[in-house]
Design a protein around this motif. Sequence first.
Motif, PDB file in Angstrom:
ATOM      1  N   LEU A   1      51.364  54.774  42.892  1.00  0.00           N
ATOM      2  CA  LEU A   1      51.614  54.174  44.200  1.00  0.00           C
ATOM      3  C   LEU A   1      50.416  53.339  44.655  1.00  0.00           C
ATOM      4  O   LEU A   1      50.582  52.231  45.172  1.00  0.00           O
ATOM      5  CB  LEU A   1      51.940  55.255  45.235  1.00  0.00           C
ATOM      6  N   ALA A   2      49.209  53.868  44.459  1.00  0.00           N
ATOM      7  CA  ALA A   2      48.005  53.105  44.823  1.00  0.00           C
ATOM      8  C   ALA A   2      47.924  51.828  43.994  1.00  0.00           C
ATOM      9  O   ALA A   2      47.637  50.747  44.525  1.00  0.00           O
ATOM     10  CB  ALA A   2      46.750  53.955  44.631  1.00  0.00           C
TER      11      ALA A   2
ATOM     12  N   SER B   1      48.099  46.058  43.590  1.00  0.00           N
ATOM     13  CA  SER B   1      48.662  44.927  42.860  1.00  0.00           C
ATOM     14  C   SER B   1      49.399  43.979  43.803  1.00  0.00           C
ATOM     15  O   SER B   1      49.262  42.751  43.711  1.00  0.00           O
ATOM     16  CB  SER B   1      49.604  45.436  41.764  1.00  0.00           C
ATOM     17  N   HIS B   2      50.164  44.554  44.716  1.00  0.00           N
ATOM     18  CA  HIS B   2      50.903  43.731  45.679  1.00  0.00           C
ATOM     19  C   HIS B   2      49.935  42.955  46.585  1.00  0.00           C
ATOM     20  O   HIS B   2      50.136  41.763  46.846  1.00  0.00           O
ATOM     21  CB  HIS B   2      51.845  44.598  46.512  1.00  0.00           C
ATOM     22  N   ALA B   3      48.901  43.621  47.046  1.00  0.00           N
ATOM     23  CA  ALA B   3      47.906  42.953  47.899  1.00  0.00           C
ATOM     24  C   ALA B   3      47.271  41.778  47.155  1.00  0.00           C
ATOM     25  O   ALA B   3      47.079  40.698  47.728  1.00  0.00           O
ATOM     26  CB  ALA B   3      46.833  43.943  48.344  1.00  0.00           C
ATOM     27  N   LEU B   4      46.976  41.970  45.874  1.00  0.00           N
ATOM     28  CA  LEU B   4      46.341  40.905  45.090  1.00  0.00           C
ATOM     29  C   LEU B   4      47.301  39.752  44.798  1.00  0.00           C
ATOM     30  O   LEU B   4      46.863  38.614  44.637  1.00  0.00           O
ATOM     31  CB  LEU B   4      45.761  41.471  43.792  1.00  0.00           C
ATOM     32  N   LYS B   5      48.593  40.038  44.755  1.00  0.00           N
ATOM     33  CA  LYS B   5      49.573  38.945  44.620  1.00  0.00           C
ATOM     34  C   LYS B   5      49.597  38.110  45.894  1.00  0.00           C
ATOM     35  O   LYS B   5      49.730  36.891  45.841  1.00  0.00           O
ATOM     36  CB  LYS B   5      50.965  39.499  44.324  1.00  0.00           C
ATOM     37  N   LEU B   6      49.470  38.780  47.030  1.00  0.00           N
ATOM     38  CA  LEU B   6      49.478  38.066  48.303  1.00  0.00           C
ATOM     39  C   LEU B   6      48.173  37.311  48.544  1.00  0.00           C
ATOM     40  O   LEU B   6      48.175  36.244  49.147  1.00  0.00           O
ATOM     41  CB  LEU B   6      49.725  39.044  49.454  1.00  0.00           C
ATOM     42  N   ASN B   7      47.069  37.881  48.083  1.00  0.00           N
ATOM     43  CA  ASN B   7      45.764  37.250  48.273  1.00  0.00           C
ATOM     44  C   ASN B   7      44.852  37.605  47.093  1.00  0.00           C
ATOM     45  O   ASN B   7      44.196  38.647  47.105  1.00  0.00           O
ATOM     46  CB  ASN B   7      45.125  37.698  49.587  1.00  0.00           C
ATOM     47  N   PRO B   8      44.793  36.757  46.097  1.00  0.00           N
ATOM     48  CA  PRO B   8      44.016  37.067  44.895  1.00  0.00           C
ATOM     49  C   PRO B   8      42.499  37.081  45.092  1.00  0.00           C
ATOM     50  O   PRO B   8      41.772  37.506  44.198  1.00  0.00           O
ATOM     51  CB  PRO B   8      44.425  35.973  43.912  1.00  0.00           C
ATOM     52  N   LYS B   9      41.997  36.674  46.256  1.00  0.00           N
ATOM     53  CA  LYS B   9      40.557  36.665  46.506  1.00  0.00           C
ATOM     54  C   LYS B   9      40.013  38.004  46.997  1.00  0.00           C
ATOM     55  O   LYS B   9      38.845  38.125  47.317  1.00  0.00           O
ATOM     56  CB  LYS B   9      40.204  35.580  47.529  1.00  0.00           C
ATOM     57  N   LEU B  10      40.805  39.022  47.029  1.00  0.00           N
ATOM     58  CA  LEU B  10      40.386  40.317  47.575  1.00  0.00           C
ATOM     59  C   LEU B  10      39.514  41.080  46.574  1.00  0.00           C
ATOM     60  O   LEU B  10      39.963  42.002  45.903  1.00  0.00           O
ATOM     61  CB  LEU B  10      41.612  41.146  47.961  1.00  0.00           C
ATOM     62  N   TYR B  11      38.250  40.698  46.494  1.00  0.00           N
ATOM     63  CA  TYR B  11      37.382  41.290  45.479  1.00  0.00           C
ATOM     64  C   TYR B  11      37.116  42.770  45.731  1.00  0.00           C
ATOM     65  O   TYR B  11      36.983  43.533  44.782  1.00  0.00           O
ATOM     66  CB  TYR B  11      36.071  40.513  45.339  1.00  0.00           C
ATOM     67  N   LYS B  12      37.063  43.214  46.979  1.00  0.00           N
ATOM     68  CA  LYS B  12      36.852  44.641  47.241  1.00  0.00           C
ATOM     69  C   LYS B  12      38.040  45.457  46.736  1.00  0.00           C
ATOM     70  O   LYS B  12      37.872  46.550  46.191  1.00  0.00           O
ATOM     71  CB  LYS B  12      36.632  44.888  48.726  1.00  0.00           C
ATOM     72  N   THR B  13      39.231  44.928  46.904  1.00  0.00           N
ATOM     73  CA  THR B  13      40.431  45.597  46.398  1.00  0.00           C
ATOM     74  C   THR B  13      40.400  45.618  44.876  1.00  0.00           C
ATOM     75  O   THR B  13      40.746  46.624  44.258  1.00  0.00           O
ATOM     76  CB  THR B  13      41.692  44.883  46.924  1.00  0.00           C
ATOM     77  N   ARG B  14      39.966  44.527  44.272  1.00  0.00           N
ATOM     78  CA  ARG B  14      39.840  44.491  42.814  1.00  0.00           C
ATOM     79  C   ARG B  14      38.881  45.575  42.315  1.00  0.00           C
ATOM     80  O   ARG B  14      39.133  46.231  41.307  1.00  0.00           O
ATOM     81  CB  ARG B  14      39.363  43.115  42.343  1.00  0.00           C
TER      82      ARG B  14
ATOM     83  N   ASN C   1      55.519  41.099  59.469  1.00  0.00           N
ATOM     84  CA  ASN C   1      54.920  40.064  58.625  1.00  0.00           C
ATOM     85  C   ASN C   1      54.719  40.610  57.214  1.00  0.00           C
ATOM     86  O   ASN C   1      53.684  41.208  56.919  1.00  0.00           O
ATOM     87  CB  ASN C   1      53.587  39.591  59.211  1.00  0.00           C
ATOM     88  N   PRO C   2      55.698  40.406  56.332  1.00  0.00           N
ATOM     89  CA  PRO C   2      55.605  40.942  54.972  1.00  0.00           C
ATOM     90  C   PRO C   2      54.524  40.279  54.111  1.00  0.00           C
ATOM     91  O   PRO C   2      54.252  40.737  53.009  1.00  0.00           O
ATOM     92  CB  PRO C   2      56.996  40.696  54.388  1.00  0.00           C
ATOM     93  N   LEU C   3      53.875  39.242  54.609  1.00  0.00           N
ATOM     94  CA  LEU C   3      52.831  38.558  53.847  1.00  0.00           C
ATOM     95  C   LEU C   3      51.427  39.026  54.221  1.00  0.00           C
ATOM     96  O   LEU C   3      50.447  38.475  53.720  1.00  0.00           O
ATOM     97  CB  LEU C   3      52.944  37.043  54.046  1.00  0.00           C
TER      98      LEU C   3
END
Length: 146
Positions: free
Chosen positions: A47-48, A53-66, A19-21
Amino acid sequence: LGMLPRDPGDALDQAEQLNPLRWNISVVRGLIYQNNPELAGNGWRELAYQEYSHALKLNPKLYKTRVEYAKMLMAEKKTAAAVQVIEGGIPYYYDDNPGLPGYYAQLSKIYRDMGRDDEANQYFLKLIELEIRLKSGKSPVGTYGQ
């Protein structure tokens, strides 16, 4: 069930092929690179950044990742990039939950560091209001926002 891969990277690759998404695969990779730079060598930060960045493209609501992404950028004095990352989450609605104060705290800190005191105060007040709601006994709705 088949055998589990010995290398966690192999497991992530297999999960991504299925599941690439799935945004959490990139979040995990980003955290691995951030917390274990020796695994990636000299290019670990880039790399990090790419994984976050890729995770945020898939789900922009990831505030912990931000927050993690912005902290890394701020450590390198890349303030403009950190602001862009952290502000990218502002337009989204988030349910009250114990992970959200860290996002508002990071927004407030970045704005304060930039001398944008009105915005810093705005998010500091949101942080205080959220913490009051969370301590009021109302059960958190969820912890979405990895």
